[in-house]
Scaffold this motif. Structure first.
Motif, PDB file in Angstrom:
ATOM      1  N   CYS A   1       0.846  -1.202   0.000  1.00  0.00           N
ATOM      2  CA  CYS A   1       0.000   0.000   0.000  1.00  0.00           C
ATOM      3  C   CYS A   1       0.880   1.251   0.000  1.00  0.00           C
ATOM      4  O   CYS A   1       0.611   2.205  -0.731  1.00  0.00           O
ATOM      5  CB  CYS A   1      -0.915  -0.035   1.222  1.00  0.00           C
ATOM      6  N   GLU A   2       1.930   1.231   0.780  1.00  0.00           N
ATOM      7  CA  GLU A   2       2.837   2.379   0.829  1.00  0.00           C
ATOM      8  C   GLU A   2       3.553   2.571  -0.503  1.00  0.00           C
ATOM      9  O   GLU A   2       3.718   3.706  -0.964  1.00  0.00           O
ATOM     10  CB  GLU A   2       3.863   2.195   1.957  1.00  0.00           C
ATOM     11  N   ARG A   3       3.963   1.493  -1.147  1.00  0.00           N
ATOM     12  CA  ARG A   3       4.603   1.609  -2.467  1.00  0.00           C
ATOM     13  C   ARG A   3       3.641   2.204  -3.490  1.00  0.00           C
ATOM     14  O   ARG A   3       4.036   3.010  -4.335  1.00  0.00           O
ATOM     15  CB  ARG A   3       5.114   0.242  -2.930  1.00  0.00           C
ATOM     16  N   LEU A   4       2.375   1.811  -3.419  1.00  0.00           N
ATOM     17  CA  LEU A   4       1.368   2.384  -4.322  1.00  0.00           C
ATOM     18  C   LEU A   4       1.245   3.885  -4.091  1.00  0.00           C
ATOM     19  O   LEU A   4       1.231   4.670  -5.044  1.00  0.00           O
ATOM     20  CB  LEU A   4       0.010   1.706  -4.124  1.00  0.00           C
ATOM     21  N   LYS A   5       1.176   4.307  -2.838  1.00  0.00           N
ATOM     22  CA  LYS A   5       1.068   5.732  -2.523  1.00  0.00           C
ATOM     23  C   LYS A   5       2.275   6.502  -3.041  1.00  0.00           C
ATOM     24  O   LYS A   5       2.131   7.598  -3.599  1.00  0.00           O
ATOM     25  CB  LYS A   5       0.939   5.934  -1.016  1.00  0.00           C
ATOM     26  N   GLN A   6       3.461   5.940  -2.887  1.00  0.00           N
ATOM     27  CA  GLN A   6       4.671   6.609  -3.361  1.00  0.00           C
ATOM     28  C   GLN A   6       4.673   6.722  -4.884  1.00  0.00           C
ATOM     29  O   GLN A   6       5.038   7.758  -5.438  1.00  0.00           O
ATOM     30  CB  GLN A   6       5.911   5.855  -2.886  1.00  0.00           C
ATOM     31  N   ALA A   7       4.274   5.651  -5.558  1.00  0.00           N
ATOM     32  CA  ALA A   7       4.220   5.681  -7.027  1.00  0.00           C
ATOM     33  C   ALA A   7       3.177   6.690  -7.499  1.00  0.00           C
ATOM     34  O   ALA A   7       3.417   7.427  -8.464  1.00  0.00           O
ATOM     35  CB  ALA A   7       3.897   4.287  -7.567  1.00  0.00           C
ATOM     36  N   ALA A   8       2.038   6.745  -6.828  1.00  0.00           N
ATOM     37  CA  ALA A   8       0.987   7.696  -7.203  1.00  0.00           C
ATOM     38  C   ALA A   8       1.454   9.128  -6.984  1.00  0.00           C
ATOM     39  O   ALA A   8       1.187  10.011  -7.805  1.00  0.00           O
ATOM     40  CB  ALA A   8      -0.284   7.417  -6.406  1.00  0.00           C
ATOM     41  N   ALA A   9       2.166   9.369  -5.896  1.00  0.00           N
ATOM     42  CA  ALA A   9       2.653  10.722  -5.605  1.00  0.00           C
ATOM     43  C   ALA A   9       3.720  11.153  -6.604  1.00  0.00           C
ATOM     44  O   ALA A   9       3.872  12.355  -6.875  1.00  0.00           O
ATOM     45  CB  ALA A   9       3.200  10.779  -4.186  1.00  0.00           C
ATOM     46  N   ALA A  10       4.452  10.207  -7.171  1.00  0.00           N
ATOM     47  CA  ALA A  10       5.518  10.539  -8.108  1.00  0.00           C
ATOM     48  C   ALA A  10       4.997  10.858  -9.507  1.00  0.00           C
ATOM     49  O   ALA A  10       5.731  11.411 -10.325  1.00  0.00           O
ATOM     50  CB  ALA A  10       6.508   9.376  -8.189  1.00  0.00           C
ATOM     51  N   MET A  11       3.736  10.549  -9.783  1.00  0.00           N
ATOM     52  CA  MET A  11       3.173  10.811 -11.116  1.00  0.00           C
ATOM     53  C   MET A  11       2.839  12.286 -11.269  1.00  0.00           C
ATOM     54  O   MET A  11       2.382  12.922 -10.323  1.00  0.00           O
ATOM     55  CB  MET A  11       1.901   9.987 -11.327  1.00  0.00           C
TER      56      MET A  11
END
Length: 105
Positions: free
Chosen positions: A43-53
């Motif tokens: 879940c944290e990796r998803l949040k980080q990837a989403a924030a980087a877009m």
């Protein structure tokens, strides 16, 4: 039509069914334990990837909806119920209002 079967305690078919049930139950418990352990990091990796877009990308509503759905799952001990899914999807993908300038011929 329901069928009821009776087995003697030493019936081979009954023993095989019990072994299958126990193995299935054990497998489900193992999968559940693994998922509970791995889910927070995923879940944290998803949040980080989403924030980087970049925020102006056309897929942003999909990213936001997925992130919110995953967070909703993290906030519950069971499943995200259907009405919660609809609330999230309606927020990110609102229905199109009729175009007042559009006329049919």
């Amino acid at each position: 039509m329901p069928i009821q079967m009776w087995h003697k305690p030493d019936c081979p078919q009954w023993i095989v069914m019990q072994i299958g049930w126990e193995a299935g139950s054990r497998r489900i418990k193992e999968q559940d334990a693994w998922a509970k352990e791995v889910f927070p990091a995923a879940c944290e990796r998803l949040k980080q990837a989403a924030a980087a877009m970049p925020s102006d990308t056309p897929v942003q509503p999909f990213v936001d909806a997925l992130t919110e759905l995953v967070q909703a799952q993290a906030d519950t001990t069971g499943f995200v119920v259907l009405h919660r899914w609809v609330e999230i999807l309606e927020r990110h993908f609102p229905p199109q209002l009729p175009d007042p300038n559009h006329t049919t011929e």
